[in-house]
Design a protein around this motif. Structure first.
Motif, PDB file in Angstrom:
ATOM      1  N   TYR A   4       0.838  -1.204   0.000  1.00 21.41           N
ATOM      2  CA  TYR A   4       0.000   0.000   0.000  1.00 21.41           C
ATOM      3  C   TYR A   4       0.869   1.249   0.000  1.00 21.41           C
ATOM      4  CZ  TYR A   4      -3.997  -2.918   1.168  1.00 21.41           C
ATOM      5  OH  TYR A   4      -4.991  -3.867   1.149  1.00 21.41           O
ATOM      6  N   ILE A   8      -1.783   8.831  -2.824  1.00 18.97           N
ATOM      7  CA  ILE A   8      -2.664   8.323  -3.879  1.00 18.97           C
ATOM      8  C   ILE A   8      -2.184   8.732  -5.271  1.00 18.97           C
ATOM      9  CG2 ILE A   8      -5.030   8.465  -4.776  1.00 18.97           C
ATOM     10  CD1 ILE A   8      -5.939   8.615  -1.830  1.00 18.97           C
ATOM     11  N   ILE A  11       0.129   6.036  -6.997  1.00 19.51           N
ATOM     12  CA  ILE A  11      -0.340   4.658  -7.191  1.00 19.51           C
ATOM     13  C   ILE A  11      -0.288   4.221  -8.650  1.00 19.51           C
ATOM     14  CG2 ILE A  11      -2.291   3.077  -6.895  1.00 19.51           C
ATOM     15  CD1 ILE A  11      -0.934   3.977  -4.272  1.00 19.51           C
ATOM     16  N   ALA A  39      -4.095   3.305  -0.285  1.00 17.81           N
ATOM     17  CA  ALA A  39      -4.429   2.698  -1.568  1.00 17.81           C
ATOM     18  C   ALA A  39      -3.479   1.550  -1.886  1.00 17.81           C
ATOM     19  CB  ALA A  39      -4.351   3.752  -2.667  1.00 17.81           C
TER      20      ALA A  39
END
Length: 75
Positions: A4, A8, A11, A39
């Protein structure tokens, strides 16, 4: 197990790099194994090699080794 990230915006770039790479190496300090980001980037099964430090717990070491296809290197 999954990887993770808290950022964001990173990603999609990291996912594209993993998809296009012939070999995926994760370099991570052991304190990150007990933290969950916002995320998901990928599953551990998509990682070929993990490199981490000696602070990794035996339980985490065993879990990672069961998911990855290559080496778990502890330095």
């Amino acid at each position: 197990g999954s990887i993770y990230n808290v950022n964001i915006d990173e990603i999609s770039v990291k996912q594209a790099m993993i998809e296009s790479a012939p070999k995926v190496v994760l370099l991570v300090d052991s304190t990150k194994f007990e933290v969950c980001g916002f995320a998901k980037i990928c599953s551990l099964s998509e990682i070929d090699t993990v490199i981490t430090d000696k602070g990794i717990s035996p339980e985490t070491e065993e879990m990672i080794a069961s998911y990855i296809s290559g080496e778990l290197i502890i330095v």
